[in-house]
Design a protein around this motif. Structure first.
Motif, PDB file in Angstrom:
ATOM      1  N   LEU A 231       0.837  -1.207   0.000  1.00 56.78           N
ATOM      2  CA  LEU A 231       0.000   0.000   0.000  1.00 56.78           C
ATOM      3  C   LEU A 231       0.871   1.256   0.000  1.00 56.78           C
ATOM      4  N   GLN A 232       2.016   1.188   0.660  1.00 57.60           N
ATOM      5  CA  GLN A 232       2.938   2.327   0.664  1.00 57.60           C
ATOM      6  C   GLN A 232       3.509   2.569  -0.737  1.00 57.60           C
ATOM      7  N   LEU A 233       3.776   1.486  -1.468  1.00 56.99           N
ATOM      8  CA  LEU A 233       4.246   1.633  -2.850  1.00 56.99           C
ATOM      9  C   LEU A 233       3.176   2.285  -3.725  1.00 56.99           C
ATOM     10  N   LEU A 234       1.915   1.898  -3.500  1.00 58.13           N
ATOM     11  CA  LEU A 234       0.822   2.523  -4.252  1.00 58.13           C
ATOM     12  C   LEU A 234       0.695   4.002  -3.899  1.00 58.13           C
ATOM     13  N   ASP A 235       0.892   4.316  -2.614  1.00 54.30           N
ATOM     14  CA  ASP A 235       0.818   5.717  -2.185  1.00 54.30           C
ATOM     15  C   ASP A 235       1.955   6.532  -2.813  1.00 54.30           C
ATOM     16  N   LYS A 236       3.131   5.969  -2.865  1.00 52.19           N
ATOM     17  CA  LYS A 236       4.272   6.646  -3.495  1.00 52.19           C
ATOM     18  C   LYS A 236       4.016   6.845  -4.989  1.00 52.19           C
ATOM     19  N   LYS A 272      -9.788   5.030   1.900  1.00 50.86           N
ATOM     20  CA  LYS A 272     -10.428   5.951   2.844  1.00 50.86           C
ATOM     21  C   LYS A 272      -9.519   7.123   3.168  1.00 50.86           C
ATOM     22  N   THR A 273      -8.210   6.884   3.186  1.00 51.15           N
ATOM     23  CA  THR A 273      -7.269   7.985   3.425  1.00 51.15           C
ATOM     24  C   THR A 273      -7.259   8.976   2.263  1.00 51.15           C
ATOM     25  N   LYS A 274      -7.754   8.541   1.111  1.00 50.72           N
ATOM     26  CA  LYS A 274      -7.851   9.421  -0.063  1.00 50.72           C
ATOM     27  C   LYS A 274      -9.242  10.033  -0.201  1.00 50.72           C
ATOM     28  N   GLY A 275     -10.100   9.780   0.795  1.00 48.53           N
ATOM     29  CA  GLY A 275     -11.433  10.396   0.792  1.00 48.53           C
ATOM     30  C   GLY A 275     -12.512   9.553   0.163  1.00 48.53           C
ATOM     31  N   ILE A 276     -12.233   8.257  -0.135  1.00 48.55           N
ATOM     32  CA  ILE A 276     -13.221   7.383  -0.770  1.00 48.55           C
ATOM     33  C   ILE A 276     -13.564   6.263   0.203  1.00 48.55           C
ATOM     34  N   SER A 277     -14.810   6.230   0.623  1.00 50.23           N
ATOM     35  CA  SER A 277     -15.256   5.225   1.590  1.00 50.23           C
ATOM     36  C   SER A 277     -16.296   4.318   0.935  1.00 50.23           C
ATOM     37  N   ILE A 278     -15.940   3.029   0.759  1.00 49.13           N
ATOM     38  CA  ILE A 278     -16.873   2.047   0.193  1.00 49.13           C
ATOM     39  C   ILE A 278     -17.594   1.365   1.357  1.00 49.13           C
ATOM     40  N   ILE A 279     -18.897   1.537   1.426  1.00 51.44           N
ATOM     41  CA  ILE A 279     -19.684   1.031   2.539  1.00 51.44           C
ATOM     42  C   ILE A 279     -20.009  -0.447   2.308  1.00 51.44           C
ATOM     43  N   PRO A 280     -19.866  -1.305   3.348  1.00 55.13           N
ATOM     44  CA  PRO A 280     -20.228  -2.723   3.178  1.00 55.13           C
ATOM     45  C   PRO A 280     -21.743  -2.930   3.227  1.00 55.13           C
ATOM     46  N   ASP A 281     -22.407  -2.599   2.144  1.00 52.06           N
ATOM     47  CA  ASP A 281     -23.851  -2.806   2.022  1.00 52.06           C
ATOM     48  C   ASP A 281     -24.147  -3.300   0.604  1.00 52.06           C
ATOM     49  N   VAL A 282     -25.418  -3.505   0.293  1.00 45.72           N
ATOM     50  CA  VAL A 282     -25.817  -3.971  -1.043  1.00 45.72           C
ATOM     51  C   VAL A 282     -26.818  -2.986  -1.619  1.00 45.72           C
ATOM     52  N   VAL A 283     -26.486  -2.441  -2.786  1.00 49.82           N
ATOM     53  CA  VAL A 283     -27.364  -1.488  -3.476  1.00 49.82           C
ATOM     54  C   VAL A 283     -28.358  -2.264  -4.336  1.00 49.82           C
ATOM     55  N   THR A 339     -17.940   9.981  -0.028  1.00 53.96           N
ATOM     56  CA  THR A 339     -16.690  10.743  -0.164  1.00 53.96           C
ATOM     57  C   THR A 339     -16.475  11.576   1.088  1.00 53.96           C
ATOM     58  N   ILE A 340     -15.199  11.733   1.445  1.00 48.77           N
ATOM     59  CA  ILE A 340     -14.818  12.441   2.669  1.00 48.77           C
ATOM     60  C   ILE A 340     -14.080  13.714   2.272  1.00 48.77           C
ATOM     61  N   PRO A 341     -14.638  14.884   2.546  1.00 49.75           N
ATOM     62  CA  PRO A 341     -13.961  16.134   2.176  1.00 49.75           C
ATOM     63  C   PRO A 341     -12.714  16.362   3.033  1.00 49.75           C
ATOM     64  N   VAL A 386     -16.741   6.502  -8.274  1.00 43.97           N
ATOM     65  CA  VAL A 386     -16.310   7.862  -7.956  1.00 43.97           C
ATOM     66  C   VAL A 386     -14.917   8.106  -8.526  1.00 43.97           C
ATOM     67  N   LEU A 387     -14.686   9.315  -8.991  1.00 40.34           N
ATOM     68  CA  LEU A 387     -13.360   9.757  -9.439  1.00 40.34           C
ATOM     69  C   LEU A 387     -12.820  10.775  -8.448  1.00 40.34           C
ATOM     70  N   ALA A 388     -11.587  10.538  -7.988  1.00 35.87           N
ATOM     71  CA  ALA A 388     -10.904  11.468  -7.090  1.00 35.87           C
ATOM     72  C   ALA A 388      -9.690  12.049  -7.806  1.00 35.87           C
ATOM     73  N   GLU A 389      -9.637  13.370  -7.903  1.00 38.18           N
ATOM     74  CA  GLU A 389      -8.525  14.058  -8.567  1.00 38.18           C
ATOM     75  C   GLU A 389      -7.794  14.905  -7.544  1.00 38.18           C
ATOM     76  N   ALA A 390      -6.488  14.669  -7.424  1.00 38.14           N
ATOM     77  CA  ALA A 390      -5.691  15.367  -6.418  1.00 38.14           C
ATOM     78  C   ALA A 390      -5.508  16.823  -6.793  1.00 38.14           C
ATOM     79  N   ASN A 391      -5.251  17.635  -5.770  1.00 36.92           N
ATOM     80  CA  ASN A 391      -4.944  19.041  -6.006  1.00 36.92           C
ATOM     81  C   ASN A 391      -3.619  19.167  -6.731  1.00 36.92           C
ATOM     82  N   ARG A 392      -3.311  20.366  -7.178  1.00 40.82           N
ATOM     83  CA  ARG A 392      -2.130  20.583  -8.025  1.00 40.82           C
ATOM     84  C   ARG A 392      -0.830  20.167  -7.344  1.00 40.82           C
ATOM     85  N   ASP A 393      -0.744  20.304  -6.006  1.00 44.40           N
ATOM     86  CA  ASP A 393       0.504  19.986  -5.322  1.00 44.40           C
ATOM     87  C   ASP A 393       0.781  18.483  -5.265  1.00 44.40           C
ATOM     88  N   ASN A 394      -0.166  17.658  -5.719  1.00 46.31           N
ATOM     89  CA  ASN A 394       0.026  16.203  -5.746  1.00 46.31           C
ATOM     90  C   ASN A 394       0.293  15.684  -7.156  1.00 46.31           C
TER      91      ASN A 394
END
Length: 552
Positions: A231-236, A272-283, A339-341, A386-394
């Motif tokens: 996961l650290q490699l993915l974060d890097k 979740k640390t990137k602001g995306i929370s997948i809930i364990p439920d069934v749609v 999503t987590i702001p 959901v699509l998450a796009e990082a701010n310019r500094d990332n």
């Protein structure tokens, strides 16, 4: 009144205008495309690729004669498309159409024959035809074995050209080593990705860094726990501007008990640390797929189709180019996404349920016999991707997540199954959008889209729409006929009121009878008067002639 001179003047003017317009449009081509998605207009990505050609592309279309009517239409469309390419690329695009005849040369070039059932004189016979194309660029050659009617011919042709003209393909990494399906189990996805990109397996057990040439990591349905160092490699990778597309199962179904169980791999906490929370439920959703179940009655087994809202058909997509033109994506027991702001990312909902949907919270059991009611669908537009796009500094990192990992898995062996086209297109377009962004993602979906009735409409509304479409044209035609009949009857009545006798009207006005020598039209009474005058003149001449003879 229209004289002979006026008639020939009008005809000459029309002919002259038509000739001038043909000459004008020979030099300045103008086309009008009134389809909603511009299905018959070359897209911007195609034009850009043609403009970048350094040497000519040659296309040879092998098309049999005496095609059935539906393929004749496709033939015309394909030839029109080739003409558009030639117009856009100029000398760098050359095409010709060949008759394969016995097919020997066409098959040698890689064109596959088609066997069609043709009905002639109450008999059905098989006819072998050829309908494909060979695209050549320098020493390279690509084949379109069969031009399928109804598919995007432009995408097929443009991708073949891009594949040969591109100096180097972009690289996509397919994550392995955590219970993900093998590349063979997602064969349909790999085949589509390989058209414009190079896909390589990435096993984080064997590397300290993700290879630099990899621009996008594709994660599909991991089942095992992903170690923290991975996961650290993915974060890097993200911090260096990388992109991740993840198709994640947050729940699993015990096939023995039909109980829904939560899935934990560690990837959900990372997201979740990137602001995306997948809930364990069934749609579940009113817009859903139909499955076939076996039912036994009286010692006999029946195949019964039933609608299962737990397998929703998603038709609501974000208004971005990669998703334009998608009709519907079928998901298998997806979960909702929050999503987590404040996480350094901005979010876009890529896909959501319809206005009639709901959630099943764990513990939950799949019940195929459940009677669904309106009360089960109280929620609208639940996000499932959901699509998450990082701010310019990332450095422009991007993450796309969809809460179903199995919707693109073919399987292998006897359990292999064909995945519907839009499911594959959803993933391929987003990966292409992340990796290459040449615009081919939107081009893949370019087609004359279907316009189904809104599944949320009630049975009464569907009944009204159905019969309105059937009877409305008939009623309009009948009303138009009555209007024409009434109008014609009124005109005849007005004509009958006219005085054609040539006698004076009240008020002293006299209607003059047209001269028999004039060029104007005359009424039937005038013609009768002229005839009587002619008879009197004839009688006078006969009498005078008789008198002269008697005198002699």
């Amino acid at each position: 009144m229209l004289t002979k001179k006026t008639f020939f003047t009008v005809i000459g003017t029309v002919i002259t205008v038509v000739i001038l317009l043909n000459i004008l449009f020979w030099f300045f081509k103008v086309r009008f495309d009134f389809t909603a998605d511009k299905a018959y207009t070359l897209s911007e990505p195609t034009i850009n690729i043609l403009n970048e050609l350094k040497q000519p592309v040659t296309v040879t279309a092998w098309i049999s004669e005496d095609l059935p009517p539906d393929l004749n239409k496709t033939k015309d469309d394909f030839e029109d498309l080739l003409a558009e390419y030639e117009s856009a690329a100029g000398a760098n695009f050359i095409y010709k159409t060949e008759n394969p005849k016995d097919g020997a040369k066409a098959e040698q070039e890689g064109i596959s024959p088609l066997l069609l059932d043709i009905r002639e004189k109450d008999q059905v016979k098989q006819q072998k035809i050829y309908f494909g194309a060979v695209v050549k660029f320098g020493t390279q050659s690509e084949v379109i074995p069969v031009v399928q009617p109804g598919t995007s011919m432009e995408f097929s042709l443009t991708t073949k050209i891009k594949k040969m003209a591109a100096l180097k393909k972009s690289t996509v990494g397919y994550l392995q080593g955590h219970g993900e399906p093998s590349m063979q189990e997602v064969a349909q996805l790999m085949q589509e990705l390989s058209i414009t990109m190079e896909v390589v397996p990435v096993d984080l057990h064997d590397t300290l860094n993700i290879p630099e040439e990899v621009k996008t990591i594709l994660i599909v349905a991991p089942k095992d726990t992903i170690p923290d160092e991975h996961l650290q490699l993915l974060d890097k990778f993200l911090k260096n501007g990388g992109r991740i597309f993840a198709a994640v199962n947050r729940i699993d179904i015990n096939m023995q008990t039909q109980e829904v169980e939560e899935v934990k791999t560690g990837l959900e906490d990372f997201l979740k640390t990137k602001g995306i929370s997948i809930i364990p439920d069934v749609v579940h959703d009113k817009s859903c797929a139909t499955i076939t179940v076996q039912q036994q009655q009286g010692g006999m087994i029946f195949q019964t189709p039933i609608k299962l809202p737990d397998i929703p058909i998603i038709t609501s997509f974000a208004a971005i180019p990669p998703l334009a033109g998608l009709d519907g994506v079928t998901l298998m027991f997806p979960s909702s996404i929050d999503t987590i702001p404040g996480s350094g990312f901005k979010f876009t909902v890529l896909a959501a349920t319809s206005s009639g949907s709901g959630l099943n919270i764990l513990p939950y059991r799949i019940d195929l016999q459940r009677e669904w009611s309106e009360a089960d669908f109280p929620v609208a537009h639940i996000p499932v991707s959901v699509l998450a796009e990082a701010n310019r500094d990332n450095n422009g990192a991007k993450i796309a997540v969809i809460s179903d990992g199995d919707f693109i898995v073919n399987g292998q062996g006897q359990n292999a199954q064909q995945i519907q086209e839009d499911n594959i297109s959803f993933v391929v377009n987003m990966v292409d959008f992340f990796t290459d962004n040449s615009g081919l993602a939107a081009l893949r979906n370019k087609k004359v889209t279907t316009r189904p009735i809104d599944p949320n409409l009630g049975d009464d509304s569907k009944f009204i729409i159905k019969y309105l479409n059937f009877f409305a044209p008939i009623i309009l035609a009948v009303l138009f006929g009555f209007w024409r009949y009434s109008r014609r009857k009124s005109v005849i009545a007005e004509l009958e009121k006219e005085d054609w006798s040539g006698k004076s009207q009240p008020g002293g006005k006299i209607i003059e009878r047209p001269s028999s020598r004039g060029s104007g039209s005359r009424g039937p009474t005038n013609r009768g008067l002229d005839k009587e005058e002619g008879d009197e003149n004839s009688d006078t001449e006969n009498l005078s002639g008789k008198n002269e003879k008697e005198n002699e």
